[in-house]
Motif scaffolding. Structure first.
Motif, PDB file in Angstrom:
ATOM      1  N   TYR A  72     -28.909  43.932 -63.737  1.00 53.03           N
ATOM      2  CA  TYR A  72     -28.689  43.082 -62.615  1.00 53.03           C
ATOM      3  C   TYR A  72     -28.784  43.387 -61.260  1.00 53.03           C
ATOM      4  CZ  TYR A  72     -26.882  40.254 -66.556  1.00 53.03           C
ATOM      5  OH  TYR A  72     -26.673  39.812 -67.692  1.00 53.03           O
ATOM      6  N   TYR A  73     -28.165  44.737 -60.857  1.00 58.18           N
ATOM      7  CA  TYR A  73     -28.282  45.440 -59.639  1.00 58.18           C
ATOM      8  C   TYR A  73     -29.588  45.788 -59.490  1.00 58.18           C
ATOM      9  CZ  TYR A  73     -23.171  45.161 -59.750  1.00 58.18           C
ATOM     10  OH  TYR A  73     -21.917  44.811 -59.809  1.00 58.18           O
ATOM     11  N   PHE A  74     -30.380  46.471 -60.321  1.00 52.92           N
ATOM     12  CA  PHE A  74     -31.600  47.074 -60.223  1.00 52.92           C
ATOM     13  C   PHE A  74     -32.653  45.955 -59.981  1.00 52.92           C
ATOM     14  CE2 PHE A  74     -29.800  50.701 -62.608  1.00 52.92           C
ATOM     15  CZ  PHE A  74     -29.933  51.650 -61.309  1.00 52.92           C
ATOM     16  N   SER A  75     -32.499  44.983 -60.756  1.00 60.17           N
ATOM     17  CA  SER A  75     -33.521  43.749 -60.655  1.00 60.17           C
ATOM     18  C   SER A  75     -33.505  43.173 -59.085  1.00 60.17           C
ATOM     19  CB  SER A  75     -33.383  42.633 -61.882  1.00 60.17           C
ATOM     20  OG  SER A  75     -32.084  42.213 -61.701  1.00 60.17           O
ATOM     21  N   THR A  76     -32.208  43.072 -58.793  1.00 54.74           N
ATOM     22  CA  THR A  76     -31.985  42.475 -57.533  1.00 54.74           C
ATOM     23  C   THR A  76     -32.646  43.376 -56.412  1.00 54.74           C
ATOM     24  OG1 THR A  76     -29.858  43.208 -57.045  1.00 54.74           O
ATOM     25  CG2 THR A  76     -30.185  40.953 -58.124  1.00 54.74           C
ATOM     26  N   PHE A  77     -32.464  44.696 -56.378  1.00 56.87           N
ATOM     27  CA  PHE A  77     -33.110  45.659 -55.777  1.00 56.87           C
ATOM     28  C   PHE A  77     -34.626  45.435 -55.593  1.00 56.87           C
ATOM     29  CE2 PHE A  77     -29.210  48.240 -55.417  1.00 56.87           C
ATOM     30  CZ  PHE A  77     -29.020  48.113 -54.162  1.00 56.87           C
TER      31      PHE A  77
ATOM     32  N   ALA B 154     -35.205  37.078 -50.123  1.00 60.42           N
ATOM     33  CA  ALA B 154     -35.030  38.085 -50.607  1.00 60.42           C
ATOM     34  C   ALA B 154     -33.701  38.498 -51.055  1.00 60.42           C
ATOM     35  CB  ALA B 154     -35.540  39.198 -50.064  1.00 60.42           C
ATOM     36  N   MET B 155     -32.631  37.980 -50.153  1.00 59.75           N
ATOM     37  CA  MET B 155     -31.316  38.310 -50.240  1.00 59.75           C
ATOM     38  C   MET B 155     -30.556  37.452 -51.279  1.00 59.75           C
ATOM     39  SD  MET B 155     -30.605  40.943 -48.230  1.00 59.75           S
ATOM     40  CE  MET B 155     -29.030  40.836 -48.632  1.00 59.75           C
ATOM     41  N   PHE B 156     -31.079  36.361 -51.463  1.00 53.88           N
ATOM     42  CA  PHE B 156     -30.616  35.474 -52.424  1.00 53.88           C
ATOM     43  C   PHE B 156     -30.098  36.051 -53.859  1.00 53.88           C
ATOM     44  CE2 PHE B 156     -32.348  31.440 -50.396  1.00 53.88           C
ATOM     45  CZ  PHE B 156     -31.280  31.065 -49.693  1.00 53.88           C
ATOM     46  N   PRO B 157     -30.876  36.589 -54.396  1.00 47.78           N
ATOM     47  CA  PRO B 157     -30.310  37.333 -55.876  1.00 47.78           C
ATOM     48  C   PRO B 157     -29.163  38.315 -55.498  1.00 47.78           C
ATOM     49  CG  PRO B 157     -32.654  37.603 -55.633  1.00 47.78           C
ATOM     50  CD  PRO B 157     -32.261  36.977 -54.472  1.00 47.78           C
ATOM     51  N   MET B 158     -29.344  38.996 -54.552  1.00 42.37           N
ATOM     52  CA  MET B 158     -28.184  39.862 -54.091  1.00 42.37           C
ATOM     53  C   MET B 158     -26.932  39.187 -53.937  1.00 42.37           C
ATOM     54  SD  MET B 158     -30.344  42.752 -52.270  1.00 42.37           S
ATOM     55  CE  MET B 158     -29.519  44.280 -52.478  1.00 42.37           C
ATOM     56  N   ALA B 159     -26.973  38.200 -53.087  1.00 35.98           N
ATOM     57  CA  ALA B 159     -25.935  37.458 -52.495  1.00 35.98           C
ATOM     58  C   ALA B 159     -25.197  36.754 -53.862  1.00 35.98           C
ATOM     59  CB  ALA B 159     -26.384  36.422 -51.448  1.00 35.98           C
ATOM     60  N   PHE B 160     -26.135  36.151 -54.591  1.00 37.99           N
ATOM     61  CA  PHE B 160     -25.620  35.621 -55.950  1.00 37.99           C
ATOM     62  C   PHE B 160     -24.777  36.328 -56.871  1.00 37.99           C
ATOM     63  CE2 PHE B 160     -25.950  33.989 -60.490  1.00 37.99           C
ATOM     64  CZ  PHE B 160     -25.730  32.743 -60.088  1.00 37.99           C
ATOM     65  N   ILE B 161     -25.153  37.712 -56.961  1.00 37.07           N
ATOM     66  CA  ILE B 161     -24.145  38.399 -57.687  1.00 37.07           C
ATOM     67  C   ILE B 161     -22.905  38.808 -56.812  1.00 37.07           C
ATOM     68  CG2 ILE B 161     -24.095  40.974 -58.203  1.00 37.07           C
ATOM     69  CD1 ILE B 161     -26.996  40.939 -59.218  1.00 37.07           C
TER      70      ILE B 161
ATOM     71  N   PHE C 119     -25.407  50.326 -48.301  1.00 39.45           N
ATOM     72  CA  PHE C 119     -24.025  49.803 -47.985  1.00 39.45           C
ATOM     73  C   PHE C 119     -23.954  48.263 -48.550  1.00 39.45           C
ATOM     74  CE2 PHE C 119     -24.911  52.780 -44.702  1.00 39.45           C
ATOM     75  CZ  PHE C 119     -23.727  53.446 -44.812  1.00 39.45           C
ATOM     76  N   PHE C 120     -24.682  47.680 -48.968  1.00 37.96           N
ATOM     77  CA  PHE C 120     -24.833  46.119 -49.160  1.00 37.96           C
ATOM     78  C   PHE C 120     -23.797  45.957 -50.070  1.00 37.96           C
ATOM     79  CE2 PHE C 120     -25.909  42.220 -51.054  1.00 37.96           C
ATOM     80  CZ  PHE C 120     -25.867  41.125 -49.937  1.00 37.96           C
ATOM     81  N   PHE C 121     -23.999  46.373 -51.344  1.00 35.98           N
ATOM     82  CA  PHE C 121     -22.853  45.869 -52.379  1.00 35.98           C
ATOM     83  C   PHE C 121     -21.430  46.465 -52.102  1.00 35.98           C
ATOM     84  CE2 PHE C 121     -26.717  45.137 -55.255  1.00 35.98           C
ATOM     85  CZ  PHE C 121     -26.549  43.819 -55.527  1.00 35.98           C
ATOM     86  N   ASP C 122     -21.418  47.613 -51.369  1.00 40.54           N
ATOM     87  CA  ASP C 122     -20.196  48.332 -51.098  1.00 40.54           C
ATOM     88  C   ASP C 122     -19.591  47.476 -49.993  1.00 40.54           C
ATOM     89  OD1 ASP C 122     -18.030  50.221 -51.613  1.00 40.54           O
ATOM     90  OD2 ASP C 122     -18.623  50.974 -49.348  1.00 40.54           O
ATOM     91  N   MET C 123     -20.200  46.821 -49.058  1.00 39.20           N
ATOM     92  CA  MET C 123     -19.766  46.324 -47.740  1.00 39.20           C
ATOM     93  C   MET C 123     -19.262  44.812 -48.357  1.00 39.20           C
ATOM     94  SD  MET C 123     -22.350  47.019 -45.095  1.00 39.20           S
ATOM     95  CE  MET C 123     -21.647  46.162 -43.747  1.00 39.20           C
ATOM     96  N   THR C 124     -19.883  44.130 -49.379  1.00 37.84           N
ATOM     97  CA  THR C 124     -19.481  42.831 -49.804  1.00 37.84           C
ATOM     98  C   THR C 124     -18.874  42.603 -50.895  1.00 37.84           C
ATOM     99  OG1 THR C 124     -21.811  42.679 -50.763  1.00 37.84           O
ATOM    100  CG2 THR C 124     -21.478  41.939 -48.595  1.00 37.84           C
ATOM    101  N   MET C 125     -18.594  44.010 -51.684  1.00 34.81           N
ATOM    102  CA  MET C 125     -18.126  43.634 -52.930  1.00 34.81           C
ATOM    103  C   MET C 125     -16.629  44.641 -53.166  1.00 34.81           C
ATOM    104  SD  MET C 125     -20.936  43.359 -55.752  1.00 34.81           S
ATOM    105  CE  MET C 125     -20.178  43.205 -57.065  1.00 34.81           C
ATOM    106  N   ASN C 126     -16.405  45.690 -52.443  1.00 34.60           N
ATOM    107  CA  ASN C 126     -15.767  46.589 -52.466  1.00 34.60           C
ATOM    108  C   ASN C 126     -15.048  46.711 -50.823  1.00 34.60           C
ATOM    109  OD1 ASN C 126     -16.080  47.477 -55.028  1.00 34.60           O
ATOM    110  ND2 ASN C 126     -17.513  48.984 -53.977  1.00 34.60           N
ATOM    111  N   GLY C 127     -15.377  47.096 -50.073  1.00 34.07           N
ATOM    112  CA  GLY C 127     -14.830  47.473 -48.807  1.00 34.07           C
ATOM    113  C   GLY C 127     -15.098  46.076 -47.761  1.00 34.07           C
ATOM    114  N   ILE C 128     -14.425  44.871 -48.299  1.00 30.11           N
ATOM    115  CA  ILE C 128     -14.695  43.507 -47.703  1.00 30.11           C
ATOM    116  C   ILE C 128     -14.331  43.810 -46.180  1.00 30.11           C
ATOM    117  CG2 ILE C 128     -14.188  41.200 -47.558  1.00 30.11           C
ATOM    118  CD1 ILE C 128     -13.709  41.607 -50.725  1.00 30.11           C
ATOM    119  N   ARG C 129     -13.205  44.341 -45.821  1.00 29.03           N
ATOM    120  CA  ARG C 129     -12.896  44.290 -44.356  1.00 29.03           C
ATOM    121  C   ARG C 129     -13.830  45.198 -43.549  1.00 29.03           C
ATOM    122  NH1 ARG C 129      -7.888  46.936 -43.124  1.00 29.03           N
ATOM    123  NH2 ARG C 129      -8.216  47.985 -45.203  1.00 29.03           N
ATOM    124  N   TYR C 130     -14.242  46.403 -44.105  1.00 25.54           N
ATOM    125  CA  TYR C 130     -15.210  47.192 -43.209  1.00 25.54           C
ATOM    126  C   TYR C 130     -16.770  46.507 -43.204  1.00 25.54           C
ATOM    127  CZ  TYR C 130     -18.312  49.785 -46.423  1.00 25.54           C
ATOM    128  OH  TYR C 130     -19.503  50.162 -47.217  1.00 25.54           O
TER     129      TYR C 130
END
Length: 184
Positions: free
Chosen positions: A3-8, A33-40, A126-137
């Motif tokens: 899923y990650y690779f396909s969104t990239f 282009a961001m919709f699939p990544m945002a969906f995940i 950074f995208f997935f890390d910023m939005t899924m792990n380090g939400i504050r940062y």
């Protein structure tokens, strides 16, 4: 992982098309282009190293009256506001990720070399890390990117307001903001 690779793949495919277009439709294409990544990100469930911790801490903040001093003041205020709106902890985590994505896209739109910066620096590293792990940062650093868009246009008061807001979400935002200011 597929899923990650396909969104990239989808993102970069549309990114290269937008480079060819070089007009206003290129900006719209970046959003699509961001919709699939945002969906995940939004519908991730328990995926993300810190997701469960954020959910537990948000539930604690929701159950405790007053400022708990767990997070920086503005981040905790956001949690309280969203809690008053009736959102549960999981929904708040998803909403914070959506806010980060919106600020990233808006900031990237305001910076002249936006497509190159956004797609070569932010998305792959950074995208997935910023939005899924380090939400504050993620939220803090996206606000700094917004501040950079103001700094580039010589609107330094708005830049400093973004740095202040960023540091009230996560203190390291102040350090990054100062670094950006001195490097600029």
């Amino acid at each position: 992982m597929i899923y990650y690779f396909s969104t990239f793949f989808i993102f970069y495919f549309l990114f290269f098309i937008s480079l060819v277009l070089k007009n206003k439709s290129a900006n719209v294409l970046l959003v699509f282009a961001m919709f699939p990544m945002a969906f995940i990100v939004v519908f991730r469930g328990d995926v993300g190293v810190d997701t469960a911790t954020y959910i537990q801490l948000i539930q604690y903040i929701q159950d405790t009256p007053g400022y708990t001093n767990i997070f920086e003041p503005f981040f905790e205020l956001l949690i309280c506001v969203f809690s008053i709106m009736g959102l549960n902890a999981r929904e708040i985590v998803s909403l914070l990720s959506v806010i980060t994505i919106i600020i990233l896209l808006y900031s990237s739109y305001k910076i002249e070399k936006r497509l190159v910066i956004f797609s070569s620096c932010i998305v792959p590293m950074f995208f997935f890390d910023m939005t899924m792990n380090g939400i504050r940062y993620g939220l803090s650093f996206s606000i700094i990117l917004l501040g950079v868009s103001f700094l580039i246009r010589n609107r330094s008061a708005l830049f400093w307001m973004c740095i202040l807001l960023s540091s009230l979400i996560q203190f390291s935002g102040a350090l990054l903001g100062l670094l950006v200011y001195f490097l600029y």
